[in-house]
Scaffold this motif. Structure first.
Motif, short mmCIF file in Angstrom:
data_model
loop_
_atom_site.label_atom_id
_atom_site.label_comp_id
_atom_site.label_asym_id
_atom_site.label_seq_id
_atom_site.Cartn_x
_atom_site.Cartn_y
_atom_site.Cartn_z
N VAL A 63 -46.90 -69.83 31.90
CA VAL A 63 -45.61 -70.21 31.35
C VAL A 63 -45.06 -69.69 30.04
CG1 VAL A 63 -45.10 -72.47 30.00
CG2 VAL A 63 -46.54 -72.90 32.13
N VAL A 66 -42.87 -66.62 31.44
CA VAL A 66 -41.57 -67.03 32.12
C VAL A 66 -40.29 -66.30 31.52
CG1 VAL A 66 -39.94 -69.02 33.05
CG2 VAL A 66 -42.45 -69.36 33.06
N PRO A 67 -39.89 -65.49 32.34
CA PRO A 67 -38.39 -64.77 31.64
C PRO A 67 -37.73 -66.08 31.12
CG PRO A 67 -38.80 -64.02 33.92
CD PRO A 67 -39.66 -65.24 33.83
N LEU A 87 -34.30 -66.81 33.07
CA LEU A 87 -34.57 -67.68 34.18
C LEU A 87 -34.72 -69.25 33.28
CD1 LEU A 87 -36.96 -66.12 36.54
CD2 LEU A 87 -34.10 -66.02 36.35
N VAL A 135 -38.29 -74.34 37.45
CA VAL A 135 -38.01 -73.09 37.09
C VAL A 135 -39.76 -72.57 36.67
CG1 VAL A 135 -37.22 -71.60 35.24
CG2 VAL A 135 -35.74 -73.52 36.32
N PRO A 170 -42.63 -72.29 39.48
CA PRO A 170 -42.58 -71.20 40.45
C PRO A 170 -42.43 -69.83 39.75
CG PRO A 170 -40.64 -72.41 40.53
CD PRO A 170 -41.36 -73.30 39.59
N ALA A 171 -41.82 -69.84 38.53
CA ALA A 171 -41.95 -68.61 37.83
C ALA A 171 -43.34 -68.40 37.42
CB ALA A 171 -41.01 -68.36 36.40
N PRO A 221 -47.47 -66.63 39.96
CA PRO A 221 -48.43 -65.65 40.14
C PRO A 221 -49.52 -65.70 39.19
CG PRO A 221 -46.24 -64.64 40.32
CD PRO A 221 -46.21 -66.16 39.77
#
Ligand SMILES: Nc1ncnc2c1ncn2[C@@H]1O[C@H](COP(=O)(O)OP(=O)(O)OP(=O)(O)O)[C@@H](O)[C@H]1O
Ligand SMILES: Nc1ncnc2c1ncn2[C@@H]1O[C@H](COP(=O)(O)OP(=O)(O)OP(=O)(O)O)[C@@H](O)[C@H]1O
Ligand SMILES: [Mg+2]
Ligand SMILES: [Mg+2]
Lengths: 325, 259, 291, 291, 259
Positions: free
Chosen positions: D174, D177-178, D181, D199, D202-203, D206
């Motif tokens: 978390v 996260v960019p 986005l 957002v 899914p971001a 990984p």
């Protein structure tokens, strides 16, 4: 004896949760469970639940938390459980086994003097074997320290590890209970000292039976039957060694996944004596020794033993009773 | 977002900025990006913002979109109008296909599935990417990504549209086509548009009004109404004339800074 | 229709005033920030202790089995006054540091090698997680075989515990380096090692730090188990104390040792937290989560 | 100076031919791919066994302390023929599954809550790593206290081992996260939970998967230790078998149990690996590492 | 990279493409991005590539830069010329400051520290970002990032420069200034430039030769030499005339596809 005596005055069936170790020094417990001796003595009014442990702490924790009512256990955790609860949590109601401890060393060591500068293992810092070793060395004039210094380096480690370290040559000997004595001997060791030789009558406690005080207060009748079971199990073990040894092997196999080598049991058998006497004096002496070698503060063991039931059972069977300290 | 009130300052504005100031950073590192910018955009108006690189255009759009808080001043957006912002970068979700990216705002609004499909297909046709719905963003060219972002912003269906160089990565022809599309949508839906561009012809082609920002700190220094009747053509002389005027102003402004 | 877009009200700030505001905002917020970071911790602590005390008061379990905060606090004080605790902490921390540094070296190397080489990845990539799941005690016999009863045996167990976790962090990090940055690096002339140094390593840093953190936890846990391998070689380690406390059924000692371990964990976490915050500030991803 | 830039040689491919090539490339490469993924594993295995056998032949340690591959292989075959091993695997895997699912639930919830709330993060954020470093045995008394000698006690130890690790994965994910986005998501109308769903989750995937993998390792190790809490007669868990093998100094049994644990680890890693590959394919970051 | 040989096909080309084909993906998903493209670029030539969005311009530059392998055909770059590519996106390293980003290629070449500093400062001045050296990429505007990327590419000091819409995010004025700078550097260092742009005027302003690519599959369909003498001005009638011709061709091409 009497098979099914339904208890008058008990509301509903009582559950007795009994602990033991799948181990040769717990032979009466193992045989008693395997051969149904406890179930028979406890009768239909009592449901027997058995729990196995592989070390003392978990058994003591279970007793403390109320998850266990009675357990076979070594002298060391017995004292810990008693003293940490300020004499409240547990009572010894019977003995189970004596002996079965030895100092096994590399074959080239044949005398005490040769132990100088060597590494000797014990199961745990401050436990009975550890104290015995230190006290014995002290009597022989060899110095040891808690930190592993002195004339002989004492390395407390799990018994399982002792087998590994002895095999790999990292230690020169170990003061351990059965079946590790036999195992070390089989790995090329030599029994230098049989601990029985250090005690009066060659007797010292290695396993006894404790019950939680709470359970003892609530169900003295059940404890009585449990002790009856213990006495009967000891009887069986002492009179039918071959069947007992087989039973132990099978039972341990069921719990651990591998039957204990029958040869090993037979090898260890003569070093053990299965007695109902908890040999209270040896516990006390051991404690005094521990104080003497500086491993512990003196603690009072007053009230630890409650051998009424045992003596009743023994008396009823016309056997010699034991001393209630 | 706290500074963004939904009640408009005057009943006639779709977006109203009053003395908006934005400072980035703190202490000696602080950058004054916008300095007392005041601006009223009428409902249905198409406003183009032009200005040198780094003068605060994106900052302004971010503030209006409520994605950042102004350091001072007040921003008001007409009732219920959550402004849709098309970012300068495509800002697509890399884990979603093109279709799914465009579908996100529809899903978030609770549009039923069948309607969603239809709408996504329609939007992808609008941006000439009907065949690329199943691809992922990393399989697209720069201009294609920008068009997906456009489709996604249009899917928001908001009355106020903020666009940050939406056609910057497109060739002239595709751009012309999308100009027409955007104008059509703007008329049909009576949108209010705040449009940032570096292409002064584009500004003259599309805008009702062109606003020129000065560089650091960003201030509104000039504005003009584009009176050329629609439909316009980007290569028409009227558009070229307006563009030339804006260019001159811009040149003067950038020159002043370079000096 | 010309519109006046240049109106300004008098109440507005000048640019310099705005800069001032930014400065002042910072000062007022420093004390506030510290307070904001502290009170939740204190509240959580108070709450935990209160619940604990309540459970003890309720008499749910006998006091020798669940001692109250006061008893444990006293024990902790007593321990803090004795040399044994501090010696134990010193011994264990030294071992942890050495073991961890070694694990980091091994983990980074293996991780980079596996991430880089397709053959190595196919050969031992999946072995890394498998090794991670192997409990420490399973390694004891091997450790003794290889290193007898030396401290090296402890390190062996620690490294086998921590290195796979660190390697996994590296692999994840490398796997998710944005391809565009890789291409940029290659185009700028970075090849092989320099590509790792200039692009892959910094891009993977967040995941690597996460892996290092998990690796610390693994190494610490393995150490606590491994310290029983070599007990009493001169000093009493924290791991041994934990076990003794349990073997002696000494609940206050056990709990106070647990508190010591938690505090060390908190300190270490603070170090990782600082590293993480520094990275996030650099990358410009700070302060977004709260919003 | 006009230049002919439109020359084409005859040897060139037409567009359709090029597509064909792409198709053919794929077919030839499928078998090659499987082989490329397999031979390094086989080679690594062969190498490991060979070295092991060599060490045994060298007579460096007595055979009861270091048995050779043949002896262990026989033991493994024997075990595989008996119900006990399979029962043990079944018992342990069931516990692992239940405990892990529970840990995942707790870890995800705690991770999201901490990542999201500044107050919670300040309060217990750093506690998570601290909890992770607490060795399993420290929890045994508490586990017995709370759950007596039931399977729940095992789960308690497993969850305390694995959940913090998973939560840490979530928090890292978390945190990174960019921001672009996030802004895009907010602008598209995502708020609070929907922002997480569309957002942030899914971001962060990984990093979450990486955390889940580390969490598995923690839960498995905790389980191996925790299984000694409740030893049932009739089914012997894998954890108990490992300990008993060690206590009985039965090296072949110990080694074959270790092999079983490694194989389970490999299978689990394959599952995580597949998830990871799927994510990387989606994100377009696949196949870059080798280059 | 295996298909990129360093020996030029003809001694007179800096970059030579022979029947280069590029297919992305596999099987039914395959996209033919470039189809048998052959192109010779003389040393010192300035070639502009124009074409519709998604026609394969970036793909072509990537292939020439050796970052991707062609599916067919051959690419040759003159001896020792590792082509420097400026990507369509800024592709800055987020963990480095602006200065450090520009410094990377210098470090990789082993330039001594003092010289590096000087050169970085000089390059940042060239792109008008002298004051922003200490900032991080996320603190910059879109156009500023693009200029940093330009500076970083120039720092590579290669004889062959590949530029993918390098001025796409810049305002007209800044762009004009940078056109002059680029032309100056190109002349001074006798660079070979392959330049992708959507701005046909920009192409006419800068190029020796303009090449038009068709859309999917990308093929060279037309090319023209720009004979306007330098220095040129972007708003000069000659440049406008060339631009108009290219626009017509492009329109025809895109129109053909839209039909
Ligand atoms: N997050 C940030 N932190 C610090 N400074 C910032 C940040 N974002 C923007 N700035 C600064 O604010 C100023 C205005 O930036 P902005 O992105 O609004 O410019 P712009 O007008 O959109 O430029 P461009 O045309 O190049 O996109 C720039 O000087 C930039 O450095
Ligand atoms: N990595 C990839 N995987 C699959 N397809 C790709 C990939 N990169 C590009 N393509 C496809 O190749 C074609 C050409 O892409 P390219 O990026 O070269 O276009 P472009 O000419 O640079 O367009 P633009 O002007 O929009 O940047 C497009 O159809 C695109 O979808
Ligand atoms: Mg901008
Ligand atoms: Mg492109």
């Amino acid at each position: 004896a009497c098979g099914d005596d339904s208890e008058a005055g008990t509301s509903g069936p009582v559950t007795l949760r009994l602990g033991y170790f799948p181990n040769i020094t717990h032979a009466p417990a193992v045989v008693g469970v395997e051969k149904g001796i406890f179930a028979e003595k406890l009768g239909s009014g009592v449901r027997l639940e058995t729990k196995t442990f592989n070390a003392g702490p978990a058994a003591v924790e279970a007793i403390f938390s109320g998850a266990l009512d009675a357990t076979y256990i070594g002298p060391n955790p017995t004292v810990n459980a008693f003293s940490k609860s300020r004499g409240e949590a547990v009572r010894v109601v019977s003995g189970a086994a004596s002996g079965g401890v030895a100092l096994v060393v590399k074959p080239e060591i044949t005398s005490v003097e040769q132990l100088r500068g060597k590494k000797i293992a014990t199961p745990q810092l401050g436990n009975t074997q550890d104290v015995a070793l230190r006290y014995w060395l002290k009597e022989k004039g060899l110095r040891t320290t808690k930190e592993g210094g002195g004339d002989v380096t004492i390395v407390p480690q799990e018994n399982a590890q002792t087998v590994e370290t002895f095999g790999s040559g990292a230690i020169d000997g170990a003061w351990v209970p059965e079946p590790f004595v036999s195992r070390l001997v089989n790995a090329g060791g030599r029994a230098l000292v049989d601990e029985r030789d250090l005690w009066p009558d060659r007797k010292f406690v290695i396993t006894n039976l404790i019950v939680s005080t709470r359970f003892l207060k609530a169900h003295p009748d059940v404890v009585q039957k449990l002790v009856e079971g213990q006495v009967a199990a000891n009887e069986y073990v002492n009179t039918r060694p071959d069947e007992s040894q087989q039973a132990i092997s099978t039972h341990i196999g069921r719990i651990t996944g591998k039957p204990l080598d029958l040869k090993l049991i037979k090898q260890a058998w003569p070093t053990l004596e299965f007695t109902n006497d908890p040999i209270a004096s040896s516990l006390k002496t051991g404690l005094e020794h521990a104080v003497a070698v500086g491993l512990t503060q003196p603690v009072s063991l007053d009230g630890l033993y409650d051998l009424r039931y045992l003596n009743e059972v023994l008396a009823a069977q016309g056997k010699t009773t034991v001393v209630q300290p | 977002m706290t500074a963004t009130t939904t009640a408009p300052v005057s009943a006639t504005s779709a977006v109203a900025l009053t003395g908006v100031t934005k400072v980035y950073g703190r202490g000696t590192n602080a950058v004054l990006a916008l300095d007392r910018v005041s601006l009223d955009v009428r409902p249905g108006e198409f406003v183009c913002l032009v200005g040198a690189s780094g003068c605060g255009k994106s900052t302004l759009l971010n503030l209006v979109a409520g994605l950042d808080r102004p350091s001072g001043g007040d921003i008001a957006v007409a009732d219920g109008a959550h402004p849709g912002l098309m970012f300068q970068e495509p800002a697509l979700f890399p884990w979603l296909t093109v279709e799914a990216n465009v579908e996100v705002p529809l899903k978030l609004r609770g549009t039923p599935r069948a309607r969603r499909r239809e709408r996504v297909a329609e939007l992808l046709r609008t941006v000439h990417l009907a065949d690329f719905g199943r691809k992922r963003p990393h399989e697209l060219s720069g201009g294609m990504r920008q068009r997906v972002a456009l489709a996604r912003t249009l899917a928001l269906d908001t009355p106020v549209l903020l666009m940050d160089e939406p056609f910057g990565a497109l060739d002239a022809m595709t751009r012309d086509i999308l100009h027409d599309e955007l104008e059509r949508i703007w008329t049909e839906r009576n949108l209010t548009v705040l449009f940032v561009t570096h292409n002064v012809r584009e500004a003259a082609r599309l805008a009702d009004r062109i606003i020129l920002l000065s560089s650091r700190p960003g201030r509104i220094i000039w504005s003009t109404d584009v009176a050329v009747p629609r439909p316009r053509r980007i290569d028409s002389p009227e558009v070229a004339a307006i563009a030339a005027e804006v260019t001159d102003r811009l040149r003067a402004e950038v020159g002043r800074h370079a000096a | 229709m010309p519109r006046d877009t240049l109106t300004r009200t008098d109440a507005e700030l000048s640019g310099l005033d705005a800069l001032d505001i930014a400065g002042r905002e910072k000062e007022t917020s420093r004390a506030a920030r510290i307070w904001a970071a502290t009170w939740p911790k204190l509240a959580a602590l108070a709450l935990a202790v209160a619940i604990w005390q309540l459970v003890v008061f309720s008499g749910w379990k006998p006091p020798w089995s669940l001692p109250g905060p006061l008893v444990v606090g006293e024990e902790l004080l007593r321990q803090a006054g004795s040399a044994q605790l501090w010696d134990g902490i010193a011994v264990t921390l030294r071992r942890a540091a050495v073991g961890y540094v070694f694990s980091v070296a091994v983990g980074l190397l293996v991780g980079l090698a596996v991430a880089r080489s397709t053959v190595l990845r196919a050969a031992i990539g999946s072995m890394i997680t498998a090794l991670q799941t192997m409990p420490s005690i399973a390694w004891f016999p091997l450790a003794i075989l290889l290193f007898e009863l030396s401290e090296k045996a402890i390190f062996f167990v620690v490294v086998l515990g921590a290195a796979p976790s660190i390697a996994n962090g590296v692999i994840t990090g490398v796997d998710y380096v944005p391809p565009l940055l890789l291409r940029a690096g290659r185009n700028l002339g970075a090849r092989g090692l320099t590509l790792y140094r200039y692009v892959i390593a910094p891009a993977a840093l967040p995941a690597i730090v996460a892996g290092l953190k998990q690796g610390w936890a693994f190494s610490w846990r393995s150490l606590m188990a491994g310290e029983l391998l070599v007990v009493g070689i001169s000093q009493t380690s924290l791991g041994a104390q934990l076990t003794y406390a349990r073997e002696l059924a000494d609940s206050p000692w056990l709990l106070s040792t647990m508190i010591v371990i938690l505090v060390i964990g908190l300190v270490v976490d603070a170090v990782f937290g600082a590293a993480d915050t520094a990275i996030r500030r650099r990358w410009g991803v700070l302060d977004q989560a709260g919003r």
